[in-house]
Write an enzyme that holds these catalytic residues in place. Structure first.
Site, PDB file in Angstrom:
ATOM      1  N   GLN A  33       1.693   4.727  -6.240  1.00 26.99           N
ATOM      2  CA  GLN A  33       0.291   4.981  -6.583  1.00 26.99           C
ATOM      3  C   GLN A  33       0.153   5.167  -8.091  1.00 26.99           C
ATOM      4  O   GLN A  33       0.881   5.943  -8.701  1.00 26.99           O
ATOM      5  CB  GLN A  33      -0.186   6.246  -5.834  1.00 26.99           C
ATOM      6  CG  GLN A  33      -1.635   6.585  -6.036  1.00 26.99           C
ATOM      7  CD  GLN A  33      -2.596   5.550  -5.455  1.00 26.99           C
ATOM      8  OE1 GLN A  33      -2.427   5.064  -4.339  1.00 26.99           O
ATOM      9  NE2 GLN A  33      -3.599   5.179  -6.233  1.00 26.99           N
ATOM     10  N   LYS A  54      -5.465   5.848   2.570  1.00 25.44           N
ATOM     11  CA  LYS A  54      -4.467   4.859   2.994  1.00 25.44           C
ATOM     12  C   LYS A  54      -3.705   5.364   4.216  1.00 25.44           C
ATOM     13  O   LYS A  54      -3.433   4.607   5.145  1.00 25.44           O
ATOM     14  CB  LYS A  54      -3.494   4.554   1.845  1.00 25.44           C
ATOM     15  CG  LYS A  54      -4.135   3.704   0.757  1.00 25.44           C
ATOM     16  CD  LYS A  54      -3.303   3.612  -0.508  1.00 25.44           C
ATOM     17  CE  LYS A  54      -4.100   2.922  -1.610  1.00 25.44           C
ATOM     18  NZ  LYS A  54      -3.461   2.961  -2.919  1.00 25.44           N
ATOM     19  N   ASP A  71       1.898  -4.165  -2.680  1.00 27.42           N
ATOM     20  CA  ASP A  71       0.796  -4.163  -3.653  1.00 27.42           C
ATOM     21  C   ASP A  71       0.794  -5.441  -4.491  1.00 27.42           C
ATOM     22  O   ASP A  71      -0.163  -5.692  -5.234  1.00 27.42           O
ATOM     23  CB  ASP A  71       0.948  -2.952  -4.592  1.00 27.42           C
ATOM     24  CG  ASP A  71      -0.096  -1.882  -4.307  1.00 27.42           C
ATOM     25  OD1 ASP A  71      -1.091  -2.196  -3.627  1.00 27.42           O
ATOM     26  OD2 ASP A  71       0.087  -0.742  -4.768  1.00 27.42           O
TER      27      ASP A  71
END
Ligand code: NDP
Length: 285
Positions: free
Chosen positions: A96, A52, A119
């Site tokens: 994460q 990422k 997200d």
């Protein structure tokens, strides 16, 4: 012989388009910035986070990592999220997963400001998606929809079968497919007679996490097969959920692993960071 859906190639094209948008934003003296929080020392997460950061760099998005120790408690994590919510230089926040067991990840997602929730896991974005409102769509489903669009795969009236009902893939993906007028079936570990269901799928999407779970006898002739799974073989090779070599003979379209859904997920994350920055800019006008 199926057409291979080249997620990697499409993701590169999307990153190039995003770089142009990012440069335009920078002309206004704003630098899009993503904050990534990682709790603990999960080796797979480290690889995802590295990918990422590399992608952000390529597009020109600033990137900052917050690495918290394994013994971080819920309060400490929520405090950091609050700090990042208030930081005007940060446009997107990503936590994460997985996180250590003592942390309630849903509470953490809930804490992330929905306007920075790139997200799409905050319940506000989940609810907006379910009610067809503009929102941050979770990156993997969003990436899959982009692949359908690129390859002109029309979902209207199609039987879409999704294997897996997780909050990050299966459920939001079902919402996205519904929006495209598909008839959607979600299967999970308690589903009975799975093969009868999958054999009826015009489009079969597997997000389970089991190597060679989807075999040739489970699919319909000329169906579209999307493989979300990421599994590591005993030899250390990355493979999906689908028996790719045998299924590609029977399907009309198929995504490879690696090089399919994975790169698209990251491209959509970058897309969401740019979108968050643009929305933030508009609110200032
Ligand atoms: P989860 O473990 O959260 O969910 C797995 C789902 O599979 C569950 O709904 C589970 O059912 C279902 N399942 C498990 N076994 C069976 C079975 N025998 N029959 C039918 N359903 C079954 O996983 P995620 O959704 O987080 O991820 C799924 C896979 O996708 C993983 O390999 C992950 O690494 C990968 N992934 C890839 C991404 C990418 O960018 N390519 C992004 C995100 C994930 P139940 O709910 O009943 O337990």
């Amino acid at each position: 012989m199926a057409i291979i859906i080249e997620g990697k190639v499409l993701a590169k094209k999307i990153r190039e388009q995003l770089k142009i948008k990012c440069d335009e934003i920078k002309e206004k003296n704003i630098i899009p910035k993503l904050a990534v929080i990682m709790v603990g020392d999960n080796p797979a997460s480290k690889i995802y986070v590295k990918n990422k950061s590399k992608a952000c760099e390529e597009v020109g998005i600033q990137y900052e990592e917050f690495l918290l120790p394994e013994d971080t408690n819920q309060e400490e994590l929520l405090e950091l999220i609050q700090k990042l919510n208030e930081d005007k230089k940060i446009h997107g926040i990503l936590l994460q997963s997985p996180v250590p067991e003592n942390i309630d990840i849903m509470k953490a997602f809930e804490k992330i400001d929905y306007r920075k929730d790139v997200d799409g896991f905050n319940p506000i974005n989940v609810g907006k998606l379910a009610t067809n409102q503009d929102c941050f769509v979770s990156c993997t489903p969003y990436g899959i929809i982009k692949m359908f669009e690129e390859y002109n795969i029309d979902l209207e009236g199609k039987n879409v079968v999704i294997l897996g009902r997780s909050n990050i893939v299966g459920k939001p993906l079902a919402q996205c497919c519904l929006q495209k007028n598909a008839t959607v079936t979600i299967c999970h570990s308690k589903t009975k007679n799975l093969k009868d269901i999958t054999k009826n799928a015009d489009i079969l999407i597997s997000a389970i996490g089991k190597e060679k779970f989807v075999t040739q006898d489970m699919i319909k002739n000329n169906s579209v097969i999307i493989d979300v799974g990421i599994n590591r073989t005993k030899e250390g090779k990355v493979v999906g959920d689908v028996d790719f070599e045998n299924i590609k003979e029977k399907a009309s379209y198929i995504t490879p692993v690696p090089g399919g859904v994975g790169p698209m997920t990251i491209a959509m994350l970058l897309n969401n960071v740019i979108k968050a920055t643009q929305k933030n800019l508009r609110n200032k006008d």
